[in-house]
Motif scaffolding. Structure first.
Motif, PDB file in Angstrom:
ATOM      1  N   SER A  79      -3.559  -7.031 -10.241  1.00 36.34           N
ATOM      2  CA  SER A  79      -3.940  -6.967  -8.830  1.00 36.34           C
ATOM      3  C   SER A  79      -3.908  -5.569  -8.219  1.00 36.34           C
ATOM      4  O   SER A  79      -3.943  -5.439  -6.994  1.00 36.34           O
ATOM      5  CB  SER A  79      -3.033  -7.897  -8.013  1.00 36.34           C
ATOM      6  N   GLY A  80      -3.823  -4.525  -9.025  1.00 35.58           N
ATOM      7  CA  GLY A  80      -3.915  -3.176  -8.495  1.00 35.58           C
ATOM      8  C   GLY A  80      -2.638  -2.650  -7.856  1.00 35.58           C
ATOM      9  O   GLY A  80      -1.564  -3.246  -7.980  1.00 35.58           O
ATOM     10  N   LYS A  81      -2.758  -1.543  -7.120  1.00 32.16           N
ATOM     11  CA  LYS A  81      -1.597  -0.836  -6.581  1.00 32.16           C
ATOM     12  C   LYS A  81      -0.669  -1.662  -5.701  1.00 32.16           C
ATOM     13  O   LYS A  81       0.543  -1.511  -5.772  1.00 32.16           O
ATOM     14  CB  LYS A  81      -2.066   0.415  -5.813  1.00 32.16           C
ATOM     15  N   PRO A  82      -1.182  -2.567  -4.859  1.00 32.51           N
ATOM     16  CA  PRO A  82      -0.253  -3.334  -4.004  1.00 32.51           C
ATOM     17  C   PRO A  82       0.749  -4.181  -4.799  1.00 32.51           C
ATOM     18  O   PRO A  82       1.803  -4.531  -4.269  1.00 32.51           O
ATOM     19  CB  PRO A  82      -1.191  -4.234  -3.190  1.00 32.51           C
ATOM     20  N   ALA A  83       0.422  -4.499  -6.054  1.00 22.45           N
ATOM     21  CA  ALA A  83       1.308  -5.344  -6.860  1.00 22.45           C
ATOM     22  C   ALA A  83       2.326  -4.534  -7.660  1.00 22.45           C
ATOM     23  O   ALA A  83       3.250  -5.112  -8.235  1.00 22.45           O
ATOM     24  CB  ALA A  83       0.477  -6.205  -7.822  1.00 22.45           C
ATOM     25  N   LEU A  84       2.171  -3.206  -7.682  1.00 22.29           N
ATOM     26  CA  LEU A  84       3.020  -2.382  -8.550  1.00 22.29           C
ATOM     27  C   LEU A  84       4.495  -2.435  -8.144  1.00 22.29           C
ATOM     28  O   LEU A  84       5.370  -2.734  -8.969  1.00 22.29           O
ATOM     29  CB  LEU A  84       2.518  -0.932  -8.527  1.00 22.29           C
ATOM     30  N   ALA A  85       4.792  -2.141  -6.883  1.00 19.63           N
ATOM     31  CA  ALA A  85       6.190  -2.139  -6.432  1.00 19.63           C
ATOM     32  C   ALA A  85       6.826  -3.528  -6.511  1.00 19.63           C
ATOM     33  O   ALA A  85       7.945  -3.668  -7.017  1.00 19.63           O
ATOM     34  CB  ALA A  85       6.298  -1.573  -5.009  1.00 19.63           C
ATOM     35  N   PHE A 120       0.176 -13.578  -7.350  1.00 17.91           N
ATOM     36  CA  PHE A 120       0.571 -13.849  -5.962  1.00 17.91           C
ATOM     37  C   PHE A 120      -0.025 -12.798  -5.030  1.00 17.91           C
ATOM     38  O   PHE A 120      -0.568 -13.128  -3.965  1.00 17.91           O
ATOM     39  CB  PHE A 120       2.093 -13.878  -5.842  1.00 17.91           C
ATOM     40  N   VAL A 121       0.059 -11.543  -5.435  1.00 16.27           N
ATOM     41  CA  VAL A 121      -0.510 -10.458  -4.623  1.00 16.27           C
ATOM     42  C   VAL A 121      -2.035 -10.577  -4.576  1.00 16.27           C
ATOM     43  O   VAL A 121      -2.661 -10.357  -3.527  1.00 16.27           O
ATOM     44  CB  VAL A 121      -0.083  -9.081  -5.167  1.00 16.27           C
ATOM     45  N   LYS A 122      -2.624 -10.954  -5.692  1.00  9.87           N
ATOM     46  CA  LYS A 122      -4.083 -11.148  -5.732  1.00  9.87           C
ATOM     47  C   LYS A 122      -4.508 -12.201  -4.717  1.00  9.87           C
ATOM     48  O   LYS A 122      -5.517 -12.053  -4.018  1.00  9.87           O
ATOM     49  CB  LYS A 122      -4.492 -11.560  -7.139  1.00  9.87           C
ATOM     50  N   TRP A 123      -3.705 -13.264  -4.623  1.00  6.61           N
ATOM     51  CA  TRP A 123      -3.993 -14.306  -3.631  1.00  6.61           C
ATOM     52  C   TRP A 123      -3.780 -13.781  -2.217  1.00  6.61           C
ATOM     53  O   TRP A 123      -4.601 -14.034  -1.316  1.00  6.61           O
ATOM     54  CB  TRP A 123      -3.086 -15.508  -3.902  1.00  6.61           C
ATOM     55  N   MET A 124      -2.720 -13.034  -1.989  1.00 10.43           N
ATOM     56  CA  MET A 124      -2.456 -12.501  -0.655  1.00 10.43           C
ATOM     57  C   MET A 124      -3.571 -11.568  -0.188  1.00 10.43           C
ATOM     58  O   MET A 124      -3.876 -11.510   1.012  1.00 10.43           O
ATOM     59  CB  MET A 124      -1.117 -11.751  -0.633  1.00 10.43           C
ATOM     60  N   THR A 135      -4.201  -3.011   7.799  1.00 10.61           N
ATOM     61  CA  THR A 135      -3.743  -1.652   7.469  1.00 10.61           C
ATOM     62  C   THR A 135      -2.306  -1.630   6.966  1.00 10.61           C
ATOM     63  O   THR A 135      -1.917  -0.734   6.207  1.00 10.61           O
ATOM     64  CB  THR A 135      -3.852  -0.726   8.693  1.00 10.61           C
ATOM     65  N   ILE A 136      -1.495  -2.593   7.410  1.00 10.62           N
ATOM     66  CA  ILE A 136      -0.091  -2.608   6.966  1.00 10.62           C
ATOM     67  C   ILE A 136       0.157  -3.625   5.844  1.00 10.62           C
ATOM     68  O   ILE A 136       1.293  -3.742   5.358  1.00 10.62           O
ATOM     69  CB  ILE A 136       0.872  -2.886   8.151  1.00 10.62           C
ATOM     70  N   MET A 137      -0.872  -4.333   5.438  1.00  9.07           N
ATOM     71  CA  MET A 137      -0.705  -5.323   4.358  1.00  9.07           C
ATOM     72  C   MET A 137      -0.148  -4.693   3.076  1.00  9.07           C
ATOM     73  O   MET A 137       0.846  -5.174   2.523  1.00  9.07           O
ATOM     74  CB  MET A 137      -2.039  -6.017   4.063  1.00  9.07           C
ATOM     75  N   PRO A 138      -0.747  -3.597   2.548  1.00  9.87           N
ATOM     76  CA  PRO A 138      -0.296  -3.090   1.239  1.00  9.87           C
ATOM     77  C   PRO A 138       1.106  -2.483   1.257  1.00  9.87           C
ATOM     78  O   PRO A 138       1.797  -2.513   0.238  1.00  9.87           O
ATOM     79  CB  PRO A 138      -1.343  -2.013   0.898  1.00  9.87           C
ATOM     80  N   PRO A 143       4.348  -6.370  -0.141  1.00 10.71           N
ATOM     81  CA  PRO A 143       5.576  -6.210  -0.935  1.00 10.71           C
ATOM     82  C   PRO A 143       6.735  -7.068  -0.437  1.00 10.71           C
ATOM     83  O   PRO A 143       7.454  -7.675  -1.239  1.00 10.71           O
ATOM     84  CB  PRO A 143       5.897  -4.717  -0.827  1.00 10.71           C
ATOM     85  N   VAL A 144       6.927  -7.162   0.882  1.00  7.73           N
ATOM     86  CA  VAL A 144       8.065  -7.921   1.414  1.00  7.73           C
ATOM     87  C   VAL A 144       7.897  -9.408   1.142  1.00  7.73           C
ATOM     88  O   VAL A 144       8.817 -10.077   0.636  1.00  7.73           O
ATOM     89  CB  VAL A 144       8.225  -7.658   2.929  1.00  7.73           C
ATOM     90  N   VAL A 145       6.726  -9.951   1.453  1.00  7.97           N
ATOM     91  CA  VAL A 145       6.504 -11.392   1.281  1.00  7.97           C
ATOM     92  C   VAL A 145       6.531 -11.773  -0.199  1.00  7.97           C
ATOM     93  O   VAL A 145       7.177 -12.756  -0.588  1.00  7.97           O
ATOM     94  CB  VAL A 145       5.171 -11.822   1.928  1.00  7.97           C
ATOM     95  N   SER A 146       5.844 -11.016  -1.043  1.00 12.40           N
ATOM     96  CA  SER A 146       5.766 -11.375  -2.462  1.00 12.40           C
ATOM     97  C   SER A 146       7.132 -11.289  -3.134  1.00 12.40           C
ATOM     98  O   SER A 146       7.513 -12.182  -3.903  1.00 12.40           O
ATOM     99  CB  SER A 146       4.749 -10.492  -3.189  1.00 12.40           C
ATOM    100  N   VAL A 147       7.892 -10.226  -2.837  1.00 11.49           N
ATOM    101  CA  VAL A 147       9.220 -10.092  -3.448  1.00 11.49           C
ATOM    102  C   VAL A 147      10.146 -11.200  -2.954  1.00 11.49           C
ATOM    103  O   VAL A 147      10.878 -11.807  -3.751  1.00 11.49           O
ATOM    104  CB  VAL A 147       9.825  -8.705  -3.149  1.00 11.49           C
TER     105      VAL A 147
END
Length: 349
Positions: A79-85, A120-124, A135-138, A143-147
Motif C-alpha cells: 500500500s505504499g508509503k502510508p503503510a510503512l510506519a 488495512f491501509v489500502k482500504w483506508m 491532507t492529514i490522512m497519511p 497510522p494512528v487508526v491502523s496501528v
C-alpha cells in the motif's frame, strides 16, 4: 483474483526481505565478531572486554531492526508509503513481549501483521473524505487508526491463544522429559527451528534452561545443537545448489554461516520468508534430527547458548559436532531436491 493476491504477497515478502537484509548482515557479523572473542560462561557467551561488548550491542541493534523492517516493507509493498510506519510499529510489537503474558510471535507474527497493515491501509486510502481531512490522512489518521485497530486485534485475539499454546507445549515437554529421549530430542529440535527466535523457539529455550537449574543438561544440548542447524544449512545449500539461489542469497549465505557457528538461528529467517514452503520443512526436519541424535547420545551443554562456539562448555563434544553436521546435511539434502532452479521458478511464476 486469488492468483493475483498470491503474486502480490510473494512480491511483498521479497520486498520485505530485500530491505531487511542489510540489518541481518550488520547484526550477524557484529555479533559473530564480538562473541568469537568470548568464552562460555554460566550466562552464555561472555565477551572479553567492553570494546567487544560494544560490538555485540551494535549487532543486537541490527537484529532489533530486522523484524520491524521486514514487516514495514511488506506493508509498504502492498500500500505504499502510508503503510510503512504502521507496518514497522506492528512488526516491533510482534517481535517483543506484549500483553499480560508477555507474548511475542517473532517473524511469523510480523509477516502476518505486515500483510494486515498493508491491506488495512489500502482500504483506508479508498475512504471518501474532504480535502482538509485528506491532507492529514497519511501522517495522522492512517497510522494512528491502523496501528490501534490491528494492535488491539493482535493483543486480544491472536496473542492470547498463542500464549495458551506455549503453555501447552511446556507441559508436553515436561511430560516427555525422563521418557523417550529420541522423541524429546525430535520435538525440541523442531520447536527450535519452526519460528527461529519466535515464541515456540523461546518456549524450548525456557524449558531447557529450567531443567539446567535442576542439573539436567541433555535437553539443553539438543536445543543448542538445533539452533545452529538452520543458518548452517542455508549457508551450505547456497554453496552446493548454486543454480537455485540468487547472488543476493549467496552473499547472505556467508553471513548465515557466521551466525550458525555462534548459534544464531535467525540467520535463516530471510531464506524462510522468501520460500517458506520449502525452507521451513527442510530446516525443521534437519533440526529435529540433530536434536534427536544429541539426546540419544546424552550430549550436555552447560551454558544457555549454542553452536560450535560453545564447544568448551560441552560434554560429549564429538556427538555435539556430529549432531550439528548430520542435521545440517539432512536439511541441505532436502533443499537440494525440493528447491527448483531459478529459471524453473521464474517460468512457474
Amino acid at each position: 483474483m486469488n492468483k493475483n493476491f498470491l503474486k502480490d504477497l510473494q512480491k511483498a515478502f521479497n520486498t520485505g526481505v530485500s530491505y531487511m537484509l542489510p540489518a541481518v548482515v550488520v547484526g550477524g557479523i557484529f555479533i559473530a565478531l564480538g562473541l568469537a572473542t568470548g568464552t562460555a560462561g554460566e550466562s552464555g557467551m561472555e565477551v572479553s572486554s567492553q570494546f567487544w561488548q560494544n560490538i555485540v550491542d551494535i549487532g543486537i541493534a541490527g537484529f532489533a531492526m530486522m523484524i520491524p523492517l521486514l514487516s514495514g516493507y511488506i506493508a509498504y509493498s502492498i500500500s505504499g508509503k502510508p503503510a510503512l510506519a504502521p507496518g514497522m510499529v506492528l512488526g516491533y510489537i510482534a517481535n517483543n513481549p506484549i500483553g499480560k503474558d508477555g507474548i511475542q510471535t517473532g517473524f511469523l507474527g510480523a509477516m502476518l501483521l505486515g500483510v494486515a497493515a498493508g491491506y488495512f491501509v489500502k482500504w483506508m486510502r479508498t475512504w471518501k473524505v474532504g480535502n482538509t481531512i485528506r491532507t492529514i490522512m497519511p501522517i495522522l489518521i492512517i497510522p494512528v487508526v491502523s496501528v490501534f485497530v490491528l494492535s488491539m486485534i493482535y493483543i486480544y485475539l491472536i496473542a492470547s491463544p498463542i500464549g495458551a499454546l506455549m503453555t501447552g507445549l511446556v507441559n508436553l515437554l515436561r511430560n516427555l522429559q525422563g521418557g523417550s529421549a529420541i522423541l524429546l530430542g525430535l520435538i525440541i529440535g523442531a520447536m527450535t527451528a519452526v519460528d527461529m527466535g519466535g515464541p515456540i523457539n523461546k518456549t524450548a529455550t525456557a524449558f531447557t534452561i529450567a531443567l539446567m537449574a535442576e542439573g539436567i543438561y541433555e535437553p539443553n544440548g539438543a536445543h543448542r545443537v538445533a539452533v545452529a542447524i538452520p543458518p548452517l544449512a542455508m549457508a551450505i545449500s547456497t554453496l552446493i545448489s548454486r543454480d537455485k539461489y540468487t547472488k543476493e542469497d549467496k552473499d547472505l549465505g556467508l553471513s548465515a554461516l557466521f551466525m550458525g557457528l555462534i548459534g544464531i538461528t535467525e540467520g535463516a529467517i530471510p531464506f524462510a520468508v522468501k520460500d517458506m514452503k520449502r525452507v521451513l520443512p527442510a530446516i525443521i526436519i534437519g533440526s529435529a534430527v540433530g536434536g534427536a541424535i544429541s539426546m540419544i547420545q546424552g550430549v550436555k551443554v552447560f551454558v544457555p547458548h549454542g553452536g560450535p562456539v560453545v564447544l568448551p562448555a560441552v560434554e560429549g563434544r564429538l556427538w555435539f559436532i556430529l549432531s550439528i553436521i548430520i542435521g545440517t546435511l539432512v536439511s541441505v539434502a532436502i533443499l537440494h531436491f525440493t528447491k527448483p532452479k531459478l529459471d524453473v521458478e521464474k517460468s512457474e511464476a
